[in-house]
Write a protein that holds these residues in place. Structure first.
Motif, short mmCIF file in Angstrom:
data_model
loop_
_atom_site.label_atom_id
_atom_site.label_comp_id
_atom_site.label_asym_id
_atom_site.label_seq_id
_atom_site.Cartn_x
_atom_site.Cartn_y
_atom_site.Cartn_z
N TRP A 107 -27.92 21.18 -18.44
CA TRP A 107 -27.14 22.36 -18.07
C TRP A 107 -25.69 22.20 -18.55
CZ3 TRP A 107 -28.65 25.06 -12.84
CH2 TRP A 107 -29.98 25.48 -12.92
N ALA A 108 -24.82 23.06 -18.08
CA ALA A 108 -23.48 23.23 -18.65
C ALA A 108 -22.58 22.01 -18.45
CB ALA A 108 -22.81 24.46 -18.03
N GLY A 109 -21.53 21.93 -19.29
CA GLY A 109 -20.57 20.84 -19.21
C GLY A 109 -19.25 21.22 -19.83
N ASP A 110 -18.49 20.20 -20.27
CA ASP A 110 -17.23 20.45 -20.98
C ASP A 110 -16.89 19.21 -21.80
OD1 ASP A 110 -15.12 21.90 -21.87
OD2 ASP A 110 -13.91 21.73 -20.05
N ILE A 111 -16.15 19.45 -22.90
CA ILE A 111 -15.80 18.39 -23.84
C ILE A 111 -14.28 18.25 -23.91
CG2 ILE A 111 -15.99 20.08 -25.71
CD1 ILE A 111 -16.53 16.28 -26.05
N CYS A 112 -13.77 17.02 -23.99
CA CYS A 112 -12.33 16.81 -24.14
C CYS A 112 -12.09 15.47 -24.85
CB CYS A 112 -11.62 16.84 -22.80
SG CYS A 112 -12.01 15.46 -21.71
N GLU A 113 -10.83 15.24 -25.21
CA GLU A 113 -10.43 13.99 -25.86
C GLU A 113 -9.33 13.32 -25.06
OE1 GLU A 113 -7.59 11.60 -28.18
OE2 GLU A 113 -7.23 13.64 -27.42
N ARG A 114 -9.35 11.99 -25.03
CA ARG A 114 -8.27 11.23 -24.39
C ARG A 114 -8.14 9.87 -25.08
NH1 ARG A 114 -7.16 10.76 -17.86
NH2 ARG A 114 -4.91 10.42 -18.06
N ASP A 115 -6.94 9.58 -25.56
CA ASP A 115 -6.63 8.28 -26.18
C ASP A 115 -7.63 7.92 -27.29
OD1 ASP A 115 -4.48 8.03 -24.44
OD2 ASP A 115 -5.70 6.99 -22.94
N GLY A 116 -7.98 8.93 -28.10
CA GLY A 116 -8.84 8.68 -29.24
C GLY A 116 -10.32 8.64 -28.95
N LYS A 117 -10.71 8.82 -27.69
CA LYS A 117 -12.11 8.86 -27.30
C LYS A 117 -12.47 10.30 -26.90
CE LYS A 117 -12.97 4.30 -27.33
NZ LYS A 117 -14.04 3.64 -28.13
N TYR A 118 -13.74 10.63 -27.07
CA TYR A 118 -14.22 11.97 -26.73
C TYR A 118 -15.20 11.87 -25.56
CZ TYR A 118 -11.97 13.22 -31.05
OH TYR A 118 -11.02 13.39 -32.03
N TYR A 119 -15.03 12.77 -24.60
CA TYR A 119 -15.80 12.70 -23.36
C TYR A 119 -16.57 14.00 -23.15
CZ TYR A 119 -12.89 8.63 -22.50
OH TYR A 119 -12.26 7.41 -22.62
N TRP A 120 -17.86 13.86 -22.98
CA TRP A 120 -18.74 14.99 -22.71
C TRP A 120 -19.19 14.89 -21.25
CZ3 TRP A 120 -20.23 19.60 -22.97
CH2 TRP A 120 -21.54 20.03 -22.65
N PHE A 121 -18.65 15.81 -20.43
CA PHE A 121 -19.02 15.89 -19.02
C PHE A 121 -20.17 16.89 -18.91
CE2 PHE A 121 -14.76 14.31 -19.13
CZ PHE A 121 -14.68 13.41 -18.07
N PHE A 122 -21.28 16.48 -18.33
CA PHE A 122 -22.50 17.29 -18.38
C PHE A 122 -23.14 17.44 -17.01
CE2 PHE A 122 -23.67 12.85 -19.02
CZ PHE A 122 -24.76 12.68 -18.16
N SER A 123 -23.88 18.54 -16.86
CA SER A 123 -24.63 18.79 -15.63
C SER A 123 -26.06 18.29 -15.76
CB SER A 123 -24.68 20.29 -15.32
OG SER A 123 -23.40 20.79 -15.01
N ASN A 124 -26.52 17.62 -14.73
CA ASN A 124 -27.93 17.31 -14.56
C ASN A 124 -28.52 18.44 -13.72
OD1 ASN A 124 -30.46 16.17 -14.03
ND2 ASN A 124 -29.67 14.83 -12.42
N ARG A 125 -28.90 19.51 -14.43
CA ARG A 125 -29.30 20.77 -13.78
C ARG A 125 -28.21 21.14 -12.77
NH1 ARG A 125 -34.02 23.62 -14.40
NH2 ARG A 125 -34.46 25.13 -12.76
N ASN A 126 -28.57 21.55 -11.56
CA ASN A 126 -27.55 21.84 -10.55
C ASN A 126 -27.48 20.72 -9.51
OD1 ASN A 126 -29.95 22.27 -9.22
ND2 ASN A 126 -29.32 24.16 -8.22
N ILE A 127 -27.83 19.50 -9.94
CA ILE A 127 -27.94 18.37 -9.01
C ILE A 127 -26.64 17.58 -8.94
CG2 ILE A 127 -29.22 16.27 -8.46
CD1 ILE A 127 -31.54 17.51 -10.18
N ASP A 128 -26.14 17.13 -10.10
CA ASP A 128 -24.93 16.30 -10.14
C ASP A 128 -24.32 16.36 -11.54
OD1 ASP A 128 -26.61 14.53 -11.63
OD2 ASP A 128 -27.26 13.57 -9.77
N THR A 129 -23.25 15.60 -11.76
CA THR A 129 -22.51 15.62 -13.02
C THR A 129 -22.31 14.21 -13.54
OG1 THR A 129 -21.32 17.68 -12.60
CG2 THR A 129 -20.25 16.12 -14.06
#
Length: 454
Positions: A107-129
């Motif tokens: 399910w849905a998430g969001d992408i961002c960058e910090r200190d040269g690394k890229y982070y993909w925050f993602f949903s495990n359906r509507n259970i957790d992140t």
């Protein structure tokens, strides 16, 4: 003489600017608008990141246009574009690369960058992140924790659909549904440095109101904008309270980015169906007071109706009995092998009958049949558990079939129209359509170029 010279100068000035060509590459040229950026692909929940004159998106992928369960999503995908019109595929991210395992819960998430690394925050359906990390925007991504960052129970609501907002090097995560919660991400991006706090959204009477899932945030001229689906609110403080302003642009989950001086939104649509979606690209513009302009022509694609024009595939239609079904040069076609052959659309068309009045079919009937039949399955949208109750396989023999007289043994395509009012029971959402392209014929062929609910 001096006066005449001034007139000549004015005329030359006018002539010069009236003949000057408009540079299509100028940053002030018309904003880009695209109904479906990658048609017939099942792209959902797009999340944007702009870097080095490219827009990167990570989106979910709907597993099937013919779903057996609601919102089954088998992977995430990474795409990018340098012009907002042509999109390049880079990589899949599989749930098996995370603690989710092999479940189609992307399910849905969001992408961002910090200190040269890229982070993909993602949903495990509507259970957790959860959260993944990569050295490049295009991956390869690896699970940072091998467990949820936001586990079930961390807040009173389901902790999913994360949104990352960055300001003054502070990374804030917003998540949840019904009530949103915000917290500050630690510098390691795999823990929280503050406790999650509820975000208050007030309606126009100053009372607390509920919100949907998948929050999105952006800031403009001192205002914070909180958007969910087709609604939005504004505040002078990131943590609120937010004051509800009204409708946003028509569509599903959103993601905002700035491109050459213009703010844009990527917005989920119903490309093939409500469960096999696409992503629309729309410019976002503002009134003087900061509120968002809603153009009169704005729509949730493909509203107001449901067109199947078969420009590239058979996507959305299959044969149930009595015929084959294949794609050929912008048409679907079949060869009959039994009486009363039936083809049917994808389930979950979700077409609003309050905006439509008829169904039009463009067909070439190369059989002895003089009759075409059509049936629909519709539901009331506001019924309890509308989204949780799946569209089970329909027994079309028990549905009302409306007959249309057609010519036989055609050498060219012909249009036929049937009014929705000819059906005895039409609820406010058409979920599925079925067609008998050549009723009673047992041999011959048919071709369909368009089926349009309009």
């Amino acid at each position: 003489m001096k006066f005449q010279n001034q007139i000549v100068q004015v005329l030359v000035f006018i002539a010069f600017f009236s003949c000057k060509k408009v540079d299509k590459n100028d940053k002030h040229s018309e904003p880009v608008k695209v109904d479906v950026i990658v048609p017939e692909h099942g792209m959902a929940d797009p999340h944007a990141w702009v870097e080095n004159d490219r827009v990167y998106i990570i989106c979910g992928h709907d597993k099937s246009w013919d779903p057996q369960s609601s919102f089954s999503m088998d992977r995430w995908e990474i795409w990018s574009s340098s012009d907002l019109k042509n999109w390049e595929f880079h990589r899949n991210i599989l749930p098996s690369q995370t603690y989710i395992g092999h479940k189609p819960n992307c399910w849905a998430g969001d992408i961002c960058e910090r200190d040269g690394k890229y982070y993909w925050f993602f949903s495990n359906r509507n259970i957790d992140t959860g959260v993944m990390v990569a050295d490049e925007i295009t991956g390869e991504y690896k699970d940072l924790l091998d467990k949820p960052l936001l586990p079930k129970g961390i807040v009173p609501v389901h902790p999913y659909d994360p949104e990352i907002f960055i300001e003054d090097d502070v990374y804030t995560i917003c998540f949840g549904a019904g009530t949103y919660y915000m917290a500050t991400l630690a510098e390691d991006m795999k823990s929280l440095s503050t406790e999650p706090k509820p975000v208050l959204v007030l309606n126009k009477d100053g009372e607390k109101m509920g919100v949907g899932d998948k929050s999105t945030l952006f800031k403009r001229k001192g205002w914070y904008y909180l958007v969910w689906g087709t609604k939005y609110a504004m505040s002078k403080n990131l943590y609120g309270p937010y004051n509800f302003k009204g409708p946003f642009l028509n569509g599903g989950h959103t993601s905002f980015f700035d491109w050459k001086g213009q703010k844009y939104v990527l917005q989920e649509n119903h490309d093939i169906s409500a469960f096999y979606r696409g992503a629309s690209l729309k410019p976002v513009n503002f009134n003087a007071d900061g509120t968002i302009i809603i153009p009169k022509e704005d729509k949730w694609y493909p509203e107001p109706g449901r067109p199947f024009e078969f420009k590239s595939s058979t996507m959305g239609w299959k044969a149930l009995s009595g015929t084959s079904l294949t794609f050929d040069d912008g048409k679907i076609k079949g060869i009959l092998n039994d009486k009363n052959a039936i083809i049917r659309s994808a389930p979950w068309l979700y077409t609003d009958t309050r905006l439509c009045s008829e169904i039009e079919i463009k067909i070439k009937n190369s059989t002895d049949s003089k009759e075409l039949k059509l049936a629909i399955y519709s539901r009331e949208e506001k019924t309890k558990d509308f989204w949780r109750i799946n569209t089970e396989p329909i027994d079309w023999t028990k549905k009302q079939w409306v007959s249309i007289p057609i010519s036989k043994n055609d050498s060219e395509f012909k249009f036929y129209t049937i009014k929705l009012s000819e059906f005895s029971d039409v609820k406010n959402r058409i979920m599925q359509v079925a067609v008998q392209p050549a009723t009673n014929a047992v041999e011959g062929s048919w071709e369909i170029e368009e089926i349009i609910v309009k």
